[in-house]
Design a protein around this motif. Sequence first.
Motif, PDB file in Angstrom:
ATOM      1  N   TRP A  10       0.806  -1.210   0.000  1.00 39.01           N
ATOM      2  CA  TRP A  10       0.000   0.000   0.000  1.00 39.01           C
ATOM      3  C   TRP A  10       0.845   1.268   0.000  1.00 39.01           C
ATOM      4  CZ3 TRP A  10      -4.827  -1.253  -0.954  1.00 39.01           C
ATOM      5  CH2 TRP A  10      -5.287  -2.504  -0.529  1.00 39.01           C
ATOM      6  N   TYR A  11       2.141   1.118   0.067  1.00 38.61           N
ATOM      7  CA  TYR A  11       3.026   2.273   0.233  1.00 38.61           C
ATOM      8  C   TYR A  11       2.839   3.300  -0.884  1.00 38.61           C
ATOM      9  CZ  TYR A  11       7.298   5.011   0.834  1.00 38.61           C
ATOM     10  OH  TYR A  11       8.197   6.046   1.009  1.00 38.61           O
ATOM     11  N   CYS A  46      15.853   1.462  -1.132  1.00 39.36           N
ATOM     12  CA  CYS A  46      15.103   1.850  -2.337  1.00 39.36           C
ATOM     13  C   CYS A  46      13.602   1.669  -2.202  1.00 39.36           C
ATOM     14  CB  CYS A  46      15.610   1.058  -3.536  1.00 39.36           C
ATOM     15  SG  CYS A  46      15.274  -0.728  -3.472  1.00 39.36           S
ATOM     16  N   GLY A  47      13.136   0.953  -1.181  1.00 34.52           N
ATOM     17  CA  GLY A  47      11.706   0.787  -0.983  1.00 34.52           C
ATOM     18  C   GLY A  47      11.034   0.082  -2.147  1.00 34.52           C
ATOM     19  N   SER A  67      16.164  -3.588   2.973  1.00 35.48           N
ATOM     20  CA  SER A  67      16.125  -4.700   3.930  1.00 35.48           C
ATOM     21  C   SER A  67      14.758  -5.371   3.981  1.00 35.48           C
ATOM     22  CB  SER A  67      16.504  -4.210   5.331  1.00 35.48           C
ATOM     23  OG  SER A  67      15.585  -3.225   5.780  1.00 35.48           O
ATOM     24  N   SER A  68      13.744  -4.769   3.328  1.00 35.49           N
ATOM     25  CA  SER A  68      12.398  -5.324   3.334  1.00 35.49           C
ATOM     26  C   SER A  68      12.158  -6.139   2.072  1.00 35.49           C
ATOM     27  CB  SER A  68      11.348  -4.214   3.441  1.00 35.49           C
ATOM     28  OG  SER A  68      10.051  -4.724   3.179  1.00 35.49           O
ATOM     29  N   TYR A  69      11.999  -7.440   2.240  1.00 35.31           N
ATOM     30  CA  TYR A  69      11.708  -8.323   1.110  1.00 35.31           C
ATOM     31  C   TYR A  69      10.400  -7.901   0.441  1.00 35.31           C
ATOM     32  CZ  TYR A  69      10.399 -12.634  -1.353  1.00 35.31           C
ATOM     33  OH  TYR A  69      10.009 -13.548  -2.299  1.00 35.31           O
ATOM     34  N   GLU A  70       9.407  -7.525   1.239  1.00 38.84           N
ATOM     35  CA  GLU A  70       8.093  -7.152   0.694  1.00 38.84           C
ATOM     36  C   GLU A  70       8.195  -5.894  -0.173  1.00 38.84           C
ATOM     37  OE1 GLU A  70       7.442  -9.510   4.441  1.00 38.84           O
ATOM     38  OE2 GLU A  70       8.721  -7.830   3.849  1.00 38.84           O
ATOM     39  N   MET A  71       8.977  -4.927   0.264  1.00 38.48           N
ATOM     40  CA  MET A  71       9.147  -3.708  -0.538  1.00 38.48           C
ATOM     41  C   MET A  71       9.862  -4.039  -1.854  1.00 38.48           C
ATOM     42  SD  MET A  71       7.838  -1.001   1.114  1.00 38.48           S
ATOM     43  CE  MET A  71       8.684   0.579   1.204  1.00 38.48           C
ATOM     44  N   LEU A  72      10.844  -4.913  -1.801  1.00 36.19           N
ATOM     45  CA  LEU A  72      11.566  -5.280  -3.013  1.00 36.19           C
ATOM     46  C   LEU A  72      10.680  -6.034  -4.003  1.00 36.19           C
ATOM     47  CD1 LEU A  72      15.050  -6.347  -1.620  1.00 36.19           C
ATOM     48  CD2 LEU A  72      14.526  -4.309  -2.983  1.00 36.19           C
ATOM     49  N   LEU A 162      -8.179   0.474   2.168  1.00 36.11           N
ATOM     50  CA  LEU A 162      -7.194   0.548   3.241  1.00 36.11           C
ATOM     51  C   LEU A 162      -7.541   1.659   4.217  1.00 36.11           C
ATOM     52  CD1 LEU A 162      -4.252  -0.162   4.357  1.00 36.11           C
ATOM     53  CD2 LEU A 162      -3.495   1.773   2.961  1.00 36.11           C
ATOM     54  N   LEU A 163      -7.343   1.370   5.491  1.00 38.58           N
ATOM     55  CA  LEU A 163      -7.410   2.387   6.541  1.00 38.58           C
ATOM     56  C   LEU A 163      -6.172   2.213   7.406  1.00 38.58           C
ATOM     57  CD1 LEU A 163      -8.896   4.623   8.141  1.00 38.58           C
ATOM     58  CD2 LEU A 163      -9.987   2.789   9.469  1.00 38.58           C
ATOM     59  N   CYS A 164      -5.354   3.243   7.472  1.00 36.16           N
ATOM     60  CA  CYS A 164      -4.121   3.190   8.258  1.00 36.16           C
ATOM     61  C   CYS A 164      -4.178   4.270   9.332  1.00 36.16           C
ATOM     62  CB  CYS A 164      -2.909   3.388   7.357  1.00 36.16           C
ATOM     63  SG  CYS A 164      -1.332   3.333   8.241  1.00 36.16           S
TER      64      CYS A 164
END
Length: 242
Positions: A10-11, A46-47, A67-72, A162-164
């Motif tokens: 969702w970023y 790099c997000g 460092s975030s697998y999900e972002m990559l 989404l609600l954050c």
Amino acid sequence: MSCYGTLAQWYDSLTGDVCYEQFADFYEAEFRRSGGEFRLLLDLCCGTGTLTAEMCRRGYELIGVDSSYEMLMEAREKSAELSVPPLLLCQDAAELDLYGTVDAAYCSLDGMNYIPFEDLKEVFRRLNLFIRPGGLFIFDIRLPDWLKSLDSQAFVDENDDLLCLWRAEFDEEINAIFYGMDIFTRENELWRRSKEEHIEYAHSPAALETLLKESGFDDVRLISDCPQGDAGRLFISARRHL
């Protein structure tokens, strides 16, 4: 609670106000100011790779590290449309390990704020190792006063699926702000709740300048006339010592 797990997908939708073209323009202006050839770049932290892809489209060769697998995974989807996709590596900044040197490295959108000050010496040491002599390291930070101004505030980000909800608390003892996030994502008629905790450290620009010089960088410049400079952001540009 981890950071940039559930939030990764969702970023992009939550950061639609970020003009990545302005960041790319800023970096290219710094390359021109420095002189020399800048072709191979490192996008550190790099997000989801939006800026990585933008620099690729401008003709640069990119290595994206996060460092975030999900972002990559989000970044990999963006790279599929590129004629020359970036090399994406899942690494912690303090454990950076490249195959050779790059002409410049940059780190955008608070990436350095996520790193504790005591770890920055190792991050800068490794960057000094992997940036060619005369190459550039450019990064931005949120200024300490801006981070402190968020203390005790609550925020809401939302779209149709989404609600954050996130709350900010500044800890004077460790000089950092904690963001506690509750994330609700739609699954048909139901909503799934997850949590994340983000920590950003309030780094002093003067302390960063000193550490950069101790780590083998010179021509350190603090630049407030920069993208999002009116939102507590400061850019720091440094040259790897010749």
